[in-house]
Design an enzyme around this catalytic site. Sequence first.
Site, mmCIF file in Angstrom:
data_model
loop_
_atom_site.group_PDB
_atom_site.id
_atom_site.type_symbol
_atom_site.label_atom_id
_atom_site.label_comp_id
_atom_site.label_asym_id
_atom_site.label_seq_id
_atom_site.Cartn_x
_atom_site.Cartn_y
_atom_site.Cartn_z
ATOM 1 C CD GLU A 27 -2.938 -1.321 2.223
ATOM 2 O OE1 GLU A 27 -2.549 -0.894 3.325
ATOM 3 O OE2 GLU A 27 -4.006 -1.939 2.075
ATOM 4 C CD GLU A 83 -7.806 -1.893 10.804
ATOM 5 O OE1 GLU A 83 -8.999 -1.634 11.074
ATOM 6 O OE2 GLU A 83 -6.976 -1.005 10.514
ATOM 7 N N GLY A 93 -3.566 -16.348 -5.152
ATOM 8 C CA GLY A 93 -4.137 -17.057 -6.290
ATOM 9 C C GLY A 93 -4.461 -18.519 -5.995
ATOM 10 N N GLY A 95 -6.603 -19.359 -3.447
ATOM 11 C CA GLY A 95 -7.861 -19.416 -2.691
ATOM 12 C C GLY A 95 -7.710 -19.222 -1.189
ATOM 13 N N GLY A 97 -6.995 -16.407 0.435
ATOM 14 C CA GLY A 97 -7.695 -15.175 0.810
ATOM 15 C C GLY A 97 -9.189 -15.412 0.935
ATOM 16 C CG ASN A 124 -6.108 -3.815 -4.163
ATOM 17 O OD1 ASN A 124 -5.974 -4.610 -5.103
ATOM 18 N ND2 ASN A 124 -5.843 -4.141 -2.912
ATOM 19 C CE LYS A 125 -10.718 -3.459 -13.415
ATOM 20 N NZ LYS A 125 -12.031 -3.861 -12.945
ATOM 21 C CE1 TYR A 131 -12.294 -8.129 0.150
ATOM 22 C CE2 TYR A 131 -11.605 -5.924 -0.463
ATOM 23 C CZ TYR A 131 -11.369 -7.106 0.210
ATOM 24 O OH TYR A 131 -10.219 -7.266 0.942
#
Lengths: 159, 159
Positions: A27, A83, A93, A95, A97, A124-125, A131
């Site tokens: 970030e 958070e 990549g 899975g 996450g 952050n596309k 989401y």
Amino acid sequence: MNIILREGEKSDMASVLMLIKELADFEKESNAVEVTEKELIDDGFGTVPAFKVFVAEWQDEIIGMALFYERYSTWKGRSIHLEDLIVKKEHRGNGVGKKLYTEVLTYAYRQKLKRVSWEVLDWNKVAVDFYTSTGARILEGWQVVHMNEQSLEAFIEKN
Amino acid sequence: MNIILREGEKSDMASVLMLIKELADFEKESNAVEVTEKELIDDGFGTVPAFKVFVAEWQDEIIGMALFYERYSTWKGRSIHLEDLIVKKEHRGNGVGKKLYTEVLTYAYRQKLKRVSWEVLDWNKVAVDFYTSTGARILEGWQVVHMNEQSLEAFIEKN
């Protein structure tokens, strides 16, 4: 991949801190992380823990984590704030996450909480698309405001 | 104006709810308030209160409130989130909002918390100007994401 998802323990906080620093790098805020391993342990595992964390473990290594805590919506009631959701770069990549994300949402669902919220950078596309594909909504027009420790001190001295 | 600032009590929650509804009207979300007086009492005054509230009282009437709770920044540590800062329309412009705001910041300062955060609508220029004049900063590029109860349920059923 045989990934174990579990609640984080005190002994995981060193790994959790490394993940926090990796995300701050991504970030473009590498120097922003002031929190220490000791603070994470004190704050997360006291009488009233300030957060909860799920970790993803693979071959005895923490490769991802989701850190969250309760908030309160005066419109909806008790809610969860996610958070951080972080997966080590070399394990993305796969899975991991999505597994962590699902774990947090399942927790919120079981606790009958009324909302899950978080924040995302507009560039952050990949994250934004993920989401929204899961039913989350980017709010229009709401801006995040921070007063940091230095400004807080300056304000108190003047008022 | 002889205004009393104090911590809110259970018996103030009816007035607090009226203020919440007044703010929702202002934000063009009149139907969004689902929280009830009983929930505010249960959630705010249990063993682990979900929030704290300061109220401004004038002539035995609650004319403003600031509702907040702890959050956790993985960069800075323990922090405060100011969920709502509301002053009744007919009492605005008398410094009541600033008094409540200062009370919350003073609380954060005394507790040695590392940040105070909140959210503001980009068209609410009066609020934005006030906040930035006190040393707060509008974050660039960060967007607020919500998953509501219905989407959460739909997601859990599919995953």
